[in-house]
Structures are given as C-alpha cells and as structure tokens.
Design a protein around this motif. Sequence first.
Motif, PDB file in Angstrom:
ATOM      1  N   GLY A 113       0.820  -1.374   0.001  1.00 38.79           N
ATOM      2  CA  GLY A 113       0.047  -0.155  -0.071  1.00 38.79           C
ATOM      3  C   GLY A 113       0.767   1.121  -0.035  1.00 38.79           C
ATOM      4  O   GLY A 113       1.755   1.369  -0.789  1.00 38.79           O
ATOM      5  N   THR A 114       0.575   2.122   0.938  1.00 37.99           N
ATOM      6  CA  THR A 114       1.285   3.422   0.810  1.00 37.99           C
ATOM      7  C   THR A 114       2.796   3.313   1.271  1.00 37.99           C
ATOM      8  O   THR A 114       3.543   3.881   0.910  1.00 37.99           O
ATOM      9  CB  THR A 114       0.651   4.382   1.916  1.00 37.99           C
ATOM     10  OG1 THR A 114      -0.704   4.568   1.351  1.00 37.99           O
ATOM     11  CG2 THR A 114       1.224   5.416   2.346  1.00 37.99           C
ATOM     12  N   VAL A 136       9.116  -2.006   5.356  1.00 42.20           N
ATOM     13  CA  VAL A 136       8.524  -0.624   5.625  1.00 42.20           C
ATOM     14  C   VAL A 136       7.066  -1.050   5.898  1.00 42.20           C
ATOM     15  O   VAL A 136       6.147  -1.479   5.418  1.00 42.20           O
ATOM     16  CB  VAL A 136       8.731   0.312   4.399  1.00 42.20           C
ATOM     17  CG1 VAL A 136       8.115   1.645   4.948  1.00 42.20           C
ATOM     18  CG2 VAL A 136       9.925   0.334   4.035  1.00 42.20           C
ATOM     19  N   SER A 137       6.576  -0.586   7.037  1.00 41.52           N
ATOM     20  CA  SER A 137       5.090  -1.032   7.486  1.00 41.52           C
ATOM     21  C   SER A 137       4.797  -0.092   8.680  1.00 41.52           C
ATOM     22  O   SER A 137       5.707   0.134   9.840  1.00 41.52           O
ATOM     23  CB  SER A 137       4.929  -2.318   7.983  1.00 41.52           C
ATOM     24  OG  SER A 137       3.889  -2.607   8.376  1.00 41.52           O
ATOM     25  N   ALA A 144      -9.499  -1.438   5.863  1.00 41.00           N
ATOM     26  CA  ALA A 144      -9.167  -1.554   7.116  1.00 41.00           C
ATOM     27  C   ALA A 144      -7.699  -1.051   7.308  1.00 41.00           C
ATOM     28  O   ALA A 144      -6.977  -0.899   6.376  1.00 41.00           O
ATOM     29  CB  ALA A 144      -9.046  -2.990   7.532  1.00 41.00           C
ATOM     30  N   LYS A 145      -7.389  -0.636   8.524  1.00 43.32           N
ATOM     31  CA  LYS A 145      -6.174   0.077   8.557  1.00 43.32           C
ATOM     32  C   LYS A 145      -4.916  -0.840   8.770  1.00 43.32           C
ATOM     33  O   LYS A 145      -3.905  -0.794   8.086  1.00 43.32           O
ATOM     34  CB  LYS A 145      -6.056   0.894   9.763  1.00 43.32           C
ATOM     35  CG  LYS A 145      -4.803   1.434  10.384  1.00 43.32           C
ATOM     36  CD  LYS A 145      -4.640   2.805   9.827  1.00 43.32           C
ATOM     37  CE  LYS A 145      -3.491   3.560  10.110  1.00 43.32           C
ATOM     38  NZ  LYS A 145      -3.308   4.220   9.038  1.00 43.32           N
ATOM     39  N   VAL A 205      -3.575  -4.807   7.968  1.00 50.30           N
ATOM     40  CA  VAL A 205      -4.193  -5.824   7.102  1.00 50.30           C
ATOM     41  C   VAL A 205      -3.468  -7.038   7.598  1.00 50.30           C
ATOM     42  O   VAL A 205      -2.485  -7.562   6.815  1.00 50.30           O
ATOM     43  CB  VAL A 205      -4.157  -5.506   5.418  1.00 50.30           C
ATOM     44  CG1 VAL A 205      -4.746  -6.793   4.834  1.00 50.30           C
ATOM     45  CG2 VAL A 205      -4.866  -4.422   5.362  1.00 50.30           C
TER      46      VAL A 205
HETATM   47  C1  G6P Z   1      -3.801  -0.816   4.487  1.00 51.69           C
HETATM   48  C2  G6P Z   1      -3.976   0.412   4.879  1.00 51.69           C
HETATM   49  C3  G6P Z   1      -2.799   1.539   4.039  1.00 51.69           C
HETATM   50  C4  G6P Z   1      -1.532   0.778   4.365  1.00 51.69           C
HETATM   51  C5  G6P Z   1      -1.303  -0.572   4.131  1.00 51.69           C
HETATM   52  C6  G6P Z   1       0.027  -1.197   4.470  1.00 51.69           C
HETATM   53  O1  G6P Z   1      -4.012  -0.962   3.202  1.00 51.69           O
HETATM   54  O2  G6P Z   1      -5.288   0.799   4.604  1.00 51.69           O
HETATM   55  O3  G6P Z   1      -2.993   2.562   4.565  1.00 51.69           O
HETATM   56  O4  G6P Z   1      -0.517   1.630   3.661  1.00 51.69           O
HETATM   57  O5  G6P Z   1      -2.368  -1.526   4.455  1.00 51.69           O
HETATM   58  O6  G6P Z   1      -0.018  -1.081   5.830  1.00 51.69           O
HETATM   59  P1  G6P Z   1       1.152  -1.125   6.771  1.00 51.69           P
HETATM   60  O7  G6P Z   1       0.766  -1.129   8.270  1.00 51.69           O
HETATM   61  O8  G6P Z   1       2.011  -2.435   6.643  1.00 51.69           O
HETATM   62  O9  G6P Z   1       2.083   0.163   6.428  1.00 51.69           O
END
Ligand code: G6P
Length: 582
Positions: A290-291, A335-336, A576-577, A579
């Motif tokens: 994700g981000t 990175v998380s 969800a925040k 995952v």
């Molecule tokens: C979910 C969240 C994203 C986040 C991604 C990775 O999809 O909605 O905002 O970037 O997970 O999560 P992490 O906790 O590994 O940065």
Amino acid sequence: MCGIFAISGDSPKAGASVLKGLKKLEYRGYDSWGVCVRESKDGTVFIDKEIGKISTVRRNFPDGCEAIGHSRWATHGGVTKANAHPHQVGKVTLVHNGIFENYITHKKTLKTYKFLSETDTEVIAAMIDNFLHQGSTPDQAIRKAATQIEGRFAILVMVEGISGIYAARRGSPLIVGRGSNQTFVASDIPAFLEQTNVVNYLDDNEMVYVCGKNAQFSDLRTGDPVQKRNIEVPWKIEEAEKGEWSHFMIKEIFEQKETIARVLKQEDEKLLQAMKLLQESNGAYFIACGTAHKAAMAAEYFFADISGRKINVVPASEMPSFERFVNPKTAIIAVSQSGETADVLEILERSKKKGAKIIGLTNVLSSSIARMAHVHLSINAGPEKAVASTKAATAQMALLFLLAFTDVNKINIGRQILWATASSINDMLNPRYESWIRSVAERIVDHPNLFIIGRKSLYPMALESAIKIQEVSYIHAQGFAAGELKHGPIALIEKGTPCIVLGDDQETVSNATELKSRGAKIIGVSATKQDVFDEWLRVPDCNGAQAIASIIPVQILAYHLALLKGLDPDMPRNLAKSVTVK
Ligand code: G6P
C-alpha cells in the motif's frame, strides 16, 4: 484488521468500558461489532452484537466485571449479525482477529455441533468446547485448539463458570494493559490508554490468563510460565484522540508539522547499524504494501540519487516470485506503519529462515515486524488511526532519506535538508492553505476521473496520490510516470479532466502542456508557478526531499474531496487500517 478488547476487573461496568475501548479500535474494522459481558448476578454471559459501525452505538449492558468485544472487518462470512463476534459455542464465548486457514477440515470433524455462522471463529470456539467436554481444563483446551490452528490469530476467550479471561496469539497483535484494579487485553493500546500506559506485549505463541489485576503468562505450546516486563508506553491520550479535529485524517495530516522533524531524533548508532547490514549485503529489497510501498518506491530514488545504491522494491504480495533469490547475503528493508501486515510478515518469516538480514521500519514499536527485525528503526509518528496513511508515509520517507545519507557517511547533511524540509512544511500547513485546497476540491469534485503524473521520486507520489484520492473520495484516480503518458494514458484525457502534475521540472511541465492541449485542467503541485497550471498548490523547494512535501497538499485535497462527497474519510468502505490477513 478487526479490533478485539477484553477487561477483567472490579468495576461492574465492564460492558460499557469494552464498548468505549472498541470505539477507539474501530479503525481496525468497522462492518459489525459485538460485546459479551459475564453477568455479576449469576455468571451467565450476555451477548449483544449488530452489523454497522460501532462509533454511533449506545447501549446499556447488564452489570458485570468481565467483558470481551470485537469490531469486525469481514473475512470469512459476509457482514451479518450471525457472523459478527463474539461467537458462543457451549461453554465457550470467543472473539478472534486473524484467519484460521484449515477451519473447514476441523469443522467437518465436529459433527455434534450445529454452527450458526459461516465464520472460522465459531469453529475455534467449538474446538475449545469439545476439548472441555473431553476433560481438559480451559487453558489445556485453548492450547490444544491453538496448536491445531493454521494461520494467524489473536483470541479472547471466556468460559462459562470460570472467572477470568484467556487470551492467546500467533501472528496477530495482543497487548496487555495493567491497571491498578483491572487488566485489559487489546489489539492496540488506544483501547485502554485512558486507564493505563503500563503494558506487557504478548509474543507469538504466548497465552495470558487475566483475572482482576492479575495476569499469568505462559507458553502456548508447553504451558511453561513466561515472565513479562512492565513497559511504560510514551503515548499521550491526546495523540490517540481526535480532540478538536473533525477527523483523524486531517489531524494526522496537520501533525506532519512535527512528525517529520521528529524523525531527526533517530540515533546515529541505529542508522549505522541498519546501514551496516545493507552494506554487507549482496542484493537488497524493500518489501512493503500500500502506501508504505509507495514510500519505499520513493526511497529507491533517494538511494539511487544520494548513495548510488540500487535497491529492488517489491510489493510484499509479489515477492514470492523472487524469493528464490533471497539468501544469507540478502538484506530486506521492511517498511510498515502497523508492523503487522500479513503479506510482509510472511515474506520476512521465510527470508529470515533463509538467513537474510531484516531491517524493519515501523510506527508501532511493539509490532511483529519490529520484533522480528535484526535492526528496528522507529518512524516515531505517533498513533495513526485514519485508515488512509498520511503522517506515517512522510515519516517513512524522511527516515529512508536519512538512511540514504547514512550510506555515504553524510548523516548531518541529510539531517540539515530534512530539518529545512520539516520547517517549511510547518509553515506551509496552515488554515489558509487548507481552505485554498478545499476551494480547488470544490472545482474538481464532480469529475468522475482524475489523473496524476510525476517524475523520479514524484512518480511514486503520483501513485500514492491516486491511492489517497481513491480510498477516501471513491473518485477514480490513477497515477502515472510523467514520461509514460504518451504511451497510452493520454487517450483518457477529455475536456476538463482534472490532472494533478507533481513537480515543475522542464520535462514534467512539457508533459503538463501535452495534457492541457488535450483539454485537461492542470493542477500543479510545485515550488514554482508555471503558466500551464490552471490551479497551483504551492509546496516548498526541498532539495531532494520533494516527495515528502509534495504528497501533503494531495492528502488535504483527498480529504476535502471526501467531505464534499459526504463521505467519512476516516472509515472508507471495504478497507481496514491494519491488514493482518493475506
Ligand atoms: C492498508 C492500509 C494502508 C497501508 C497498508 C500497509 O491497506 O489501508 O494505509 O498503507 O495497509 O500497511 P502497513 O501497516 O504495513 O504500512
């Protein structure tokens, strides 16, 4: 993914307290909720569960000093009341965060049970109940069931007729909060931060039995007692609360006034340790989702530009195709924000077994990734609760930028650039800036499509901009490398299509002109204003750290697009925040 919370104490209002704490975990999942109270009057369990968000729920619960609860993000079984947790089977009532992968096999063997839901969780409850019937004590029954579960889980269990609450984990987070007269167990600290900041972190394959203010820890496989240290977490309640802000998302965007500068507090020694692993490696990967993956992509450019090092960036879910290249000389930078993302964790677990060295960058200090890493670096952004990641992403980029300078023994130069970046972001983020961006949002909100372009480290920011806009405003947004436009995406441009152009370098400005000639409305995000821009969102000139500043106005734009569409930016649909499932 899913928030779980338990209280055992001396207050008969445990049900109300669990409901209140769960509301603070709602960012972990919000399609249904449930609370179970062990009633003071006769020890029976009272369960209340419903579909819908927990934030607006008002309920009176019967008196009881013990309660467990759950806020759900559906995995197995649709969003129905029957599938909402807690699940009660026989004497066992249980909530669960995670995935029980082999539950169907076990469900088939439990022929005497009539299952009321489609969930994997109900099968765990039945397995425990079955072991109780066979004569096991509750902790033996939980241990036996847990050893048969394949997958990740954090469970909270109440057994009829036995006071206290049992909790166990493998792969999903669980933290024990130590109050003066009560004990809490939760997926995350904000659930109980109002009562205590003294915690014990439960590790994988550990179990705890809490009763009143006592907590007994043990190994989930052997039953051997485990000693735990009380740890004081430095979080303040205000950091985990919305306070005066209307949403966590905008609060967290504005917190970037401080969070980027906070990254500079990173100890040199830690940075050097991380770099040593990287420098001794022969092949390095950034692994993220994700981000965080987009932040890692930006860092690929930072390292290439600053230290001349090539690091492969692979989304964790795609890494299996490349795992055969992982060996003891490989360095993996994970990175998380949460440190719990299942796809990342699985790669790290397998890579570590192969001897690879792990550098973990997380926001949550107690997370699985933080504990699994050979070197852990904290991005130190404070609790991030909006589903859309904002301050964590810029802190990740700032830390990776500093790491690239560490690679060439120039930490201080990295610090100076970041210091200047943090201070100009501090100036940039003010109410006037926000209201200007809102006015831009008003002018583009009715368009169904939106495109974003950027070059070099602003290319990943174009991708990240698209994620921000998609996830909170549901507008179809797509990011492209500016130079790739003419190879296809330009066919999508029609009269009035909003296009965000990140950067003001000559080539990107020419790409913007190509878009404008096809009718696009150009929104420039840059340090200098260009004639081709129809709208301009000014960002400071950040001397190589431009990606960090450039994403911020787009975060604000995404937030206001969501508000203008009447959406709740903190809780986008289907997301969800954290995952914690694959
Ligand atoms: C979910 C969240 C994203 C986040 C991604 C990775 O999809 O909605 O905002 O970037 O997970 O999560 P992490 O906790 O590994 O940065």
